[in-house]
Scaffold this motif. Structure first.
Motif, PDB file in Angstrom:
ATOM      1  N   MET A 362       0.810  -1.226   0.000  1.00  0.00           N
ATOM      2  CA  MET A 362       0.000   0.000   0.000  1.00  0.00           C
ATOM      3  C   MET A 362       0.841   1.274   0.000  1.00  0.00           C
ATOM      4  O   MET A 362       0.645   2.141  -0.863  1.00  0.00           O
ATOM      5  N   PRO A 363       1.787   1.474   0.932  1.00  0.00           N
ATOM      6  CA  PRO A 363       2.583   2.706   0.880  1.00  0.00           C
ATOM      7  C   PRO A 363       3.435   2.809  -0.376  1.00  0.00           C
ATOM      8  O   PRO A 363       3.684   3.923  -0.867  1.00  0.00           O
ATOM      9  N   GLN A 364       3.882   1.672  -0.911  1.00  0.00           N
ATOM     10  CA  GLN A 364       4.648   1.733  -2.157  1.00  0.00           C
ATOM     11  C   GLN A 364       3.798   2.282  -3.295  1.00  0.00           C
ATOM     12  O   GLN A 364       4.244   3.147  -4.061  1.00  0.00           O
ATOM     13  N   GLN A 365       2.558   1.800  -3.419  1.00  0.00           N
ATOM     14  CA  GLN A 365       1.694   2.295  -4.487  1.00  0.00           C
ATOM     15  C   GLN A 365       1.319   3.759  -4.267  1.00  0.00           C
ATOM     16  O   GLN A 365       1.205   4.524  -5.230  1.00  0.00           O
ATOM     17  N   GLN A 366       1.139   4.155  -3.005  1.00  0.00           N
ATOM     18  CA  GLN A 366       0.869   5.574  -2.728  1.00  0.00           C
ATOM     19  C   GLN A 366       2.056   6.433  -3.134  1.00  0.00           C
ATOM     20  O   GLN A 366       1.879   7.494  -3.748  1.00  0.00           O
ATOM     21  N   ALA A 367       3.245   5.991  -2.793  1.00  0.00           N
ATOM     22  CA  ALA A 367       4.435   6.771  -3.146  1.00  0.00           C
ATOM     23  C   ALA A 367       4.585   6.913  -4.651  1.00  0.00           C
ATOM     24  O   ALA A 367       5.032   7.957  -5.148  1.00  0.00           O
ATOM     25  N   LEU A 368       4.197   5.894  -5.409  1.00  0.00           N
ATOM     26  CA  LEU A 368       4.368   5.906  -6.859  1.00  0.00           C
ATOM     27  C   LEU A 368       3.321   6.745  -7.585  1.00  0.00           C
ATOM     28  O   LEU A 368       3.437   6.942  -8.802  1.00  0.00           O
TER      29      LEU A 368
END
Length: 503
Positions: A362-368
Motif C-alpha cells: 500500500m505505501p509503495q503504491q501511494q508513493a508511486l
C-alpha cells in the motif's frame, strides 16, 4: 488404521500443493513489495531500454560484463520485450518461493528417499528475511542451488561420478552467474553431502573429506574469474552483534512478537530433534544444513562489495536441517502429529505473509502516484525518511524511486553502482556524493547508522544536475529552499521543482 501406509505428506498431491502455496502471498500486490526490488526494477529497465532512450543514455551507462549477480537481471531482460519490465520482474520474483520450496522437497527425497514429516516447517523460509529484503538474485540462486544439490546427491547415490562432474561444470557457472553467494552455498552443500556419502561407503573421515574436496574442484572454476575481477579490495567486516540478531529475524516480516515467536518455534523443533530419541537427522541433508550453519557463523557481514553476506545463509541452513528430521520406526502416531503441526505452521505463516505483503504494497503504491508528475528524463534527488535499522518493520520505500526510473527514464540517486557487483554506472560525477545508494536514505538522529542529513543535502546538492527533489514520508512544504518549490504531494510523496535563481 495402518499409520505407516498413510504418510499423506509424502504424496505428490501434498508436495505440489506446498509448491503452489508458496506463491500465494505475492498474488495480490501489483509488484512484489520487497525492500530493494523497486531499485532492481529500475536497473532492469535501464539495461533493456538505454539503447532506445536518449534520456537514459544521458544519465546512465551499462558496462556489460560477466559478474556473479545477474540471475533475475538476465531473466527479466529476456522477458521485457514481451511483457514489459514490471510484469517480467513480477513473474520472475513470484517464481522464487516455489523454486525454494520445490528444491527442499527434492533434496529431502534425494537424500532420505522420502519427504520429512517436519518439512512443512521449512517451507515458510522461502519468505525469510533475505527475500523480504529483496535479495532476489541470491534467493533465485539459493533455490537453484537446492535443485542442483538434489541432482548432485541423486547422481552420487548411483555412482554416476563422471557424468556428475561433466554436468556440474556448466551448472556451477549458472549458479555463480545467478549470484556468487548462491554458488558458494552450493559448493559447501555439495562438499558436505559428498563427504557423508563417501563415509557411508566405508571411507574414513579424513579420506572422505579429501575425496569430497577433489570431487568439488570442478565447481570452483568461477573462483578464477572472481580473483581476477573488479570486486577485489573491498572491505571485509564482521558484525557479531548483528549476527546474533539474525536468529530472531529469521522470519522478520511485519509483526515483531509474532515473527520472533515463529522463529523460536523453528529452533525449538530443531532442538527437539536433537534431544528426542524418537527423532533423528538424515545424515546427508543434516550434514548440508550443518555446514551451511557453520558458514553463517564464520562469514563476515561485508565482503567483496556485498552486504549481509552472513545473514543470507541462515535460512537455507535452518531449512535443510528441518527437512533432515525423520521419525524413528515405531512412532507412527507421533510422526503424524509432527506432520500436522508442520502443516499448521505453514498454513499460519502463509496466511499472515499474504496479509503482510498486501499491507507492505500500500505505501509503495501511494508513493508511486507521483510518477506521472515527474517530467520524462528528469534528474531527481530522492530523500526518503527511513526508520532505524533496529526498527522491526519499515514501509519499504528506500528504493521505490527505481520504479519511477522504469516509468519515466529518470536519473535518481538510489541505484547501486558497485564495481564487480552491478553493471550500472551514472554519468553525473559532479553531483557526488548524492548520486548512489545510500544517499537517498535519511535516518533519524537517534539511529546507530546514518547516511544523508536532510538539511545538508538540500543545501549542498548540485543544482546543475538535479531538476527536481522527491521527498518520501516527509511532510510536504511549500518550499524546501529558496529555489526548491513544491509542485505536487499526496501525503507520502512530495515533488519539488528546482528553480534557476539568478545570482
Amino acid at each position: 488404521m495402518n499409520a505407516s501406509a498413510n504418510r499423506w505428506w509424502e504424496s505428490r498431491l501434498f508436495m505440489a500443493a506446498a509448491v503452489v502455496l508458496a506463491v500465494v502471498p505475492l498474488l495480490w500486490p501489483a509488484l512484489p513489495p520487497l525492500a530493494d526490488l523497486p531499485g532492481h526494477i529500475g536497473r532492469y529497465h535501464i539495461a533493456s531500454a538505454i539503447d532506445a532512450s536518449p534520456e537514459l543514455a544521458r544519465h546512465w551507462q551499462v558496462e556489460w560484463a560477466l559478474i556473479g549477480n545477474l540471475g533475475v537481471d538476465l531473466l527479466v531482460h529476456a522477458l521485457t520485450p514481451f511483457l514489459g519490465v514490471e510484469l517480467g520482474a513480477r513473474i520472475v520474483v513470484m517464481a522464487i518461493p516455489p523454486l525454494f520450496v520445490s528444491g527442499l522437497v527434492l533434496v529431502s527425497i534425494a537424500s532420505g528417499r522420502r519427504l520429512s514429516p517436519a518439512a512443512a516447517f521449512a517451507f515458510p523460509l522461502a519468505y525469510s528475511f533475505p527475500f523480504q529484503f529483496g535479495f532476489v538474485n541470491f534467493m533465485l540462486s539459493a533455490g537453484l542451488a537446492l535443485h542442483a544439490l538434489a541432482l548432485w546427491i541423486w547422481l552420487g547415490s548411483r555412482n554416476r561420478i563422471a557424468l556428475r562432474t561433466g554436468l556440474f561444470v556448466p551448472i556451477s557457472w549458472i549458479l555463480w552467474i545467478a549470484h556468487s553467494s548462491g554458488w558458494g552455498l552450493f559448493g559447501l552443500l555439495a562438499f558436505a553431502t559428498e563427504a557423508v556419502r563417501l563415509r557411508r561407503t566405508g571411507c574414513g573421515w579424513l579420506a572422505a573429506l579429501f575425496q569430497a574436496g577433489l570431487a568439488c574442484l570442478p565447481l570452483a572454476l568461477p573462483l578464477i574469474w572472481m580473483v581476477s575481477g573488479t570486486a577485489n579490495g573491498e572491505p571485509v567486516e564482521w558484525g557479531f552483534k548483528a549476527k546474533a540478531g539474525w536468529f530472531p529475524s529469521l522470519l522478520r516480516e511485519r509483526w515483531k512478537l509474532y515473527d520472533v515467536v515463529c522463529a523460536i518455534v523453528l529452533f525449538s523443533v530443531l532442538w527437539m530433534a536433537i534431544r528426542d530419541r524418537r527423532l533423528r537427522f538424515e545424515p546427508v541433508t543434516g550434514g548440508a544444513g550443518l555446514i551451511a550453519f557453520v558458514a553463517f557463523l564464520a562469514m563476515p557481514r561485508l565482503a567483496l562489495g556485498g552486504s549481509y553476506v552472513d545473514m543470507r545463509l541462515l535460512a537455507p541452513a535452518v531449512a535443510l536441517a528441518l527437512v533432515a528430521i525423520h521419525v524413528r520406526p515405531g512412532n507412527e502416531r507421533f510422526e503424524h502429529r509432527l506432520a500436522l503441526a508442520a502443516v499448521a505452521f505453514l498454513a499460519l505463516r502463509t496466511t499472515t505473509s499474504t496479509f503482510a505483503m498486501a499491507f507492505a504494497a500500500m505505501p509503495q503504491q501511494q508513493a508511486l502516484e507521483v510518477t506521472p508528475h515527474i517530467p520524462r528524463g528528469a534528474a531527481v534527488l530522492v530523500l526518503v525518511n527511513e526508520p532505524c535499522s533496529s526498527q522491526w518493520v519499515s514501509r519499504r520505500l528506500g528504493h521505490i524511486a527505481g520504479v519511477a526510473t522504469a516509468r519515466r527514464d529518470i536519473f535518481e540517486n538510489s541505484q547501486w553502482t558497485l564495481g564487480g557487483q552491478q553493471l550500472l554506472r551514472h554519468r553525473h560525477p559532479q553531483a557526488d556524493p548524492y548520486t548512489t545508494d545510500p544517499a537517498q536514505l535519511v535516518y533519524p538522529a537517534k539511529c546507530e547508522y546514518r547516511t544523508t542529513d536532510f538539511a545538508t543535502a538540500l543545501r549542498e546538492f548540485d543544482r546543475g544536475t538535479f531538476t527536481h527533489v522527491w521527498t518520501i514520508d516527509f511532510p510536504a512544504r511549500r518550499r524546501l529552499a529558496r529555489d526548491v518549490r513544491l509542485v505536487w504531494s499526496n501525503g507520502v510523496s512530495a515533488l519539488y521543482a528546482v528553480e534557476r535563481v539568478p545570482g
